[in-house]
Write a protein that holds these residues in place. Structure first.
Motif, PDB file in Angstrom:
ATOM      1  N   GLY A  11      -8.144  -6.375  -1.829  1.00 20.83           N
ATOM      2  CA  GLY A  11      -6.667  -6.124  -2.301  1.00 20.83           C
ATOM      3  C   GLY A  11      -5.736  -5.610  -1.479  1.00 20.83           C
ATOM      4  O   GLY A  11      -4.661  -5.220  -1.853  1.00 20.83           O
ATOM      5  N   SER A  12      -6.075  -5.397  -0.225  1.00 22.40           N
ATOM      6  CA  SER A  12      -5.224  -4.543   0.787  1.00 22.40           C
ATOM      7  C   SER A  12      -5.357  -4.930   2.047  1.00 22.40           C
ATOM      8  O   SER A  12      -6.810  -4.958   2.497  1.00 22.40           O
ATOM      9  N   LEU A  13      -4.303  -5.163   2.937  1.00 18.12           N
ATOM     10  CA  LEU A  13      -4.682  -5.589   4.321  1.00 18.12           C
ATOM     11  C   LEU A  13      -5.021  -4.089   4.877  1.00 18.12           C
ATOM     12  O   LEU A  13      -6.042  -4.236   5.932  1.00 18.12           O
ATOM     13  N   THR A  14      -4.791  -3.056   4.642  1.00 18.30           N
ATOM     14  CA  THR A  14      -4.953  -1.770   5.403  1.00 18.30           C
ATOM     15  C   THR A  14      -6.650  -1.635   5.006  1.00 18.30           C
ATOM     16  O   THR A  14      -7.272  -0.976   5.933  1.00 18.30           O
ATOM     17  N   ASN A  15      -6.939  -1.382   3.612  1.00 20.97           N
ATOM     18  CA  ASN A  15      -8.392  -1.174   3.501  1.00 20.97           C
ATOM     19  C   ASN A  15      -9.027  -2.315   3.981  1.00 20.97           C
ATOM     20  O   ASN A  15     -10.464  -1.731   4.558  1.00 20.97           O
ATOM     21  N   ALA A  16      -8.875  -3.444   4.107  1.00 19.51           N
ATOM     22  CA  ALA A  16      -9.705  -4.663   4.652  1.00 19.51           C
ATOM     23  C   ALA A  16      -9.708  -4.158   6.293  1.00 19.51           C
ATOM     24  O   ALA A  16     -10.954  -4.187   6.675  1.00 19.51           O
ATOM     25  N   ALA A  17      -8.912  -3.734   6.891  1.00 21.41           N
ATOM     26  CA  ALA A  17      -8.924  -3.691   8.270  1.00 21.41           C
ATOM     27  C   ALA A  17      -9.706  -2.523   8.536  1.00 21.41           C
ATOM     28  O   ALA A  17     -10.359  -2.315   9.583  1.00 21.41           O
ATOM     29  N   GLU A  18      -9.523  -1.314   7.951  1.00 19.57           N
ATOM     30  CA  GLU A  18     -10.085  -0.015   8.085  1.00 19.57           C
ATOM     31  C   GLU A  18     -11.610  -0.140   7.593  1.00 19.57           C
ATOM     32  O   GLU A  18     -12.413   0.547   8.259  1.00 19.57           O
ATOM     33  N   PRO A  48       3.952  -4.506  -4.212  1.00 16.99           N
ATOM     34  CA  PRO A  48       4.081  -3.244  -3.896  1.00 16.99           C
ATOM     35  C   PRO A  48       3.032  -2.490  -3.553  1.00 16.99           C
ATOM     36  O   PRO A  48       3.064  -1.502  -2.872  1.00 16.99           O
ATOM     37  N   ARG A  49       1.846  -2.801  -4.069  1.00 20.35           N
ATOM     38  CA  ARG A  49       0.571  -1.942  -3.727  1.00 20.35           C
ATOM     39  C   ARG A  49      -0.417  -3.203  -3.512  1.00 20.35           C
ATOM     40  O   ARG A  49      -1.028  -3.744  -3.996  1.00 20.35           O
ATOM     41  N   GLY A  50      -0.573  -3.146  -2.194  1.00 13.43           N
ATOM     42  CA  GLY A  50      -1.345  -4.291  -1.641  1.00 13.43           C
ATOM     43  C   GLY A  50      -0.856  -5.832  -1.436  1.00 13.43           C
ATOM     44  O   GLY A  50       0.275  -6.114  -1.805  1.00 13.43           O
TER      45      GLY A  50
END
Length: 303
Positions: A11-18, A48-50
């Motif tokens: 549910g998040s580009l940042t979380n998936a990337a990291e 707004p969030r993810g």
């Protein structure tokens, strides 16, 4: 597709990337944009969030998961050509039921016999029953077909039927479809490859006192949805079919008492496979996990 699945699940580009992909977010964003260009529709939308899946993204996600499983199976099959022959175990599924049950079934089988080759067979319910009787499939998820000489059935779940219709159908705005509404529309009937489903639908129509205008027969779920989209008609399918909706159709519940259809696990009583016995001993575990996953998919669909 791996990148897309990771983003959808996190549910998040940042979380998936990291956490999952160990890559930079700009690179991941480009991969997702390239995939959307390739597919031709928007799969994710920023929040707004993810990020959240679009309706097309939800459909694509299920198919992407299955596609990656098939890729992994193909790689494994290629590697096996260089390895000694080992035992095989064949699991049969009704088309579309893999989305709910496959991952858990594979987990149990690999825990019980990691060296056994697992082969997947997707067929219609009568074809799966035939394959079980002929000893070509070890265990299958199907309907309670007849005749089924020598087969034993274990109840898994009972699923309500839902109405499948075009997105722009006049009934699409309703929260539930009345039986009388079905009688006024073109109806796409399950073909000979789904006799149990056809019988459930016919019994329901007789019970509520309607006559369905069965103008077309569909050979399978995908064919049924295509006929719904092209003719503007309606059809009734088990609720799991919502996992396979094409973008131009939607599902709506029935109003009042809803017909249901049972999903069973079946095996041939003469099958002496030790792995089959081990697998059957964990059916309760399979049902618990499968039911949980089905509930999750339904909540995602409701959003």
């Amino acid at each position: 597709m791996r990148f897309f699945i990771a983003v959808a699940e996190e549910g998040s580009l940042t979380n998936a990337a990291e956490r999952r992909l160990y890559t930079a977010q700009p690179s991941l964003s480009r991969q997702i944009r390239d995939l959307e260009l390739e597919v031709g529709v928007k799969l994710l939308e920023r929040k707004p969030r993810g990020v959240a899946l679009t309706p097309a993204g939800r459909v694509f996600l299920d198919h992407a998961r299955l596609a990656l499983m098939q890729v992994e199976a193909a790689c494994e099959a290629a590697r096996r050509t260089e390895q000694p022959e080992k035992g095989k175990f064949v699991v049969g599924f009704l088309a579309g039921q893999e989305v709910v049950w496959l991952s858990e079934a594979l987990r149990i089988l690999r825990e019980e016999a990691p060296d056994v080759e697992i082969i997947l067979s997707t067929k219609s319910s009568p074809e799966l029953a035939d394959a079980l009787m002929q000893g070509k499939v070890d265990v299958a998820l199907l309907r309670r077909e007849t005749p089924t000489a020598g087969l034993a059935f274990i109840f898994l779940i009972s699923e309500p039927l839902v109405v499948i219709m075009p997105n722009d159908h006049r009934l699409a705005a309703r929260r539930a479809v009345r039986p009388q509404d079905l009688a006024r529309e073109i109806f796409i009937s399950p073909a000979r490859l789904a006799p149990v489903l056809r019988a459930v639908i016919n019994d329901y129509a007789a019970k509520v006192g309607i006559t369905l205008k069965q103008n077309y027969d569909a050979e399978n779920i995908t064919g049924g949805m295509s006929l719904v989209a092209s003719t503007g008609g309606l059809t009734l399918l088990p609720r799991y079919a919502q996992n396979m909706l094409i973008p131009s159709v939607i599902a709506r519940p029935l109003h009042g008492e809803v017909p249901t259809i049972d999903l069973m696990m079946a095996y041939n009583r003469s099958n002496t496979s030790a792995l089959l016995k081990q697998f059957l001993s964990r059916v309760d575990e399979l049902v618990d996990r499968g039911t949980q996953k089905q509930s999750l998919l339904q909540r995602l669909e409701a959003r």
